[in-house]
Design an enzyme around this catalytic site. Structure first.
Site: not given
Ligand code: ASP
Length: 319
Positions: A185, A213-216, A236-237, A239
């Site tokens: 991200t 799917r939706v992340g953070d 970033t991480g 999600g």
């Molecule tokens: N946080 C993002 C997600 O889970 C992934 C990422 O940080 O690369 O969609």
């Protein structure tokens, strides 16, 4: 291998700061070539300077974070925009958000497939839709009404991403971007000369993630948050864990209600709360005084910062 740069910029009278990231994860020197590292650093530097130039000229933090994230979205090595990863159907579904700390206005999109710069669409959602979050087809319909042009699948295609997806399919796994574990991200946070904070985040999510799917990242308060009273954050991480920990808003709350400094609040959330639930990743943050924090609990995080005191830093690894 030479670790990235620290150098000086011209010192300005009104404080401003910017920090950006290109994802956190298992980023090891042993799996990096000098050439690839130089490309990543170039991508980070271009994005940092795009935002910095706006702040230096007295522009808004909102414009600065949008410009920095658009630059990262256009850079194919990061998992956002052009470099977005494939989902389980071999398609791209991108999420993005932007927030302005001055009035807590926010805009976000999730699951968009053919938008070149999802963060720009998030900003238009914020300014012209009357809503905060638009998803999927509806978000693209809105984009068409707003005169956006669409990119076809070829624009987002990339051999490395395709191979990563095929490997994930073969293993039956859902993979956080890049080799082993890297969260690709991108994001930016900034304080402008007028004292306003802003944050923006954009992502392709996880390789082989389930459709829908939706992340953070587009969830205001989880992956993205800005409030002039406290701070601006872009995460970033993993999600799912960042959503469960409501990371960005939690840091803001620790500052607002407990009077913690930016660093203290970030350290509690990134090195304690997230670690306890297995939430790997990191974030970039700036407070209302222009202090910057870039903590991560993974091996590395692509990150960079610059401010009006003349500091500039581009880093990948822990040390
Ligand atoms: N946080 C993002 C997600 O889970 C992934 C990422 O940080 O690369 O969609």
């Amino acid at each position: 291998m030479a670790e990235a740069s620290r150098c000086s910029l011209e010192k300005m009278s009104n404080k401003f700061s910017i920090a950006i990231h290109g994802g956190a994860g298992t980023i090891l020197r042993s799996s990096m070539t000098a050439e690839l590292q130089a490309q990543y650093e170039q991508g980070l530097n271009d994005a940092l300077m795009a935002g910095y130039a706006i702040l230096q000229q007295g522009g808004s933090s909102l414009d600065a974070v949008e410009a920095a994230v658009m630059s990262l979205e256009d850079f194919p090595l990061f998992n956002a925009g052009r470099g977005a990863v494939f989902n389980s159907e071999g398609k791209h579904e991108m999420d993005a958000a932007i927030m302005y700390g001055k009035d807590l206005s926010a805009g976000a999109v999730s699951g968009v497939r053919s938008i070149k710069n999802p963060v720009h669409l998030a900003r238009v959602v914020m300014e012209r839709s009357g809503h905060v979050l638009l998803s999927g087809e509806g978000a693209e319909k809105f984009a068409a009404q707003q005169g956006f042009t669409f990119e076809d699948a070829a624009y987002f295609y990339n051999d490395t991403r395709y191979r990563q997806w095929q490997e994930a399919v073969a293993e039956g796994s859902v993979v956080l971007d890049h080799t082993e574990k890297k969260f690709g991200t991108v994001g930016a946070v900034a304080l402008d000369q007028h004292g306003n904070l802003a944050a923006a985040t954009s992502t392709g999510g996880m390789t082989n993630k389930k459709f829908g799917r939706v992340g953070d990242s587009p969830v205001i308060g989880s992956g993205t948050y800005a409030n002039n009273k406290t701070c601006a954050i872009s995460c970033t991480g993993h999600g799912e864990l960042f959503m469960r920990a409501v990371v960005a808003h939690d840091i803001s709350c620790l500052m607002e209600y407990k009077g913690l400094s930016l660093k203290e609040a970030c350290d509690i959330v990134v090195y304690d709360k997230l670690v306890k639930i297995g939430g790997e990743g990191g974030l970039v943050a700036v407070d209302a005084k222009g202090n910057i924090a870039m903590p991560f609990n993974s091996e590395g995080m692509y990150r960079a910062m610059a401010d009006s005191d003349g500091s500039k830093e581009i880093k990948i690894y822990k040390d």
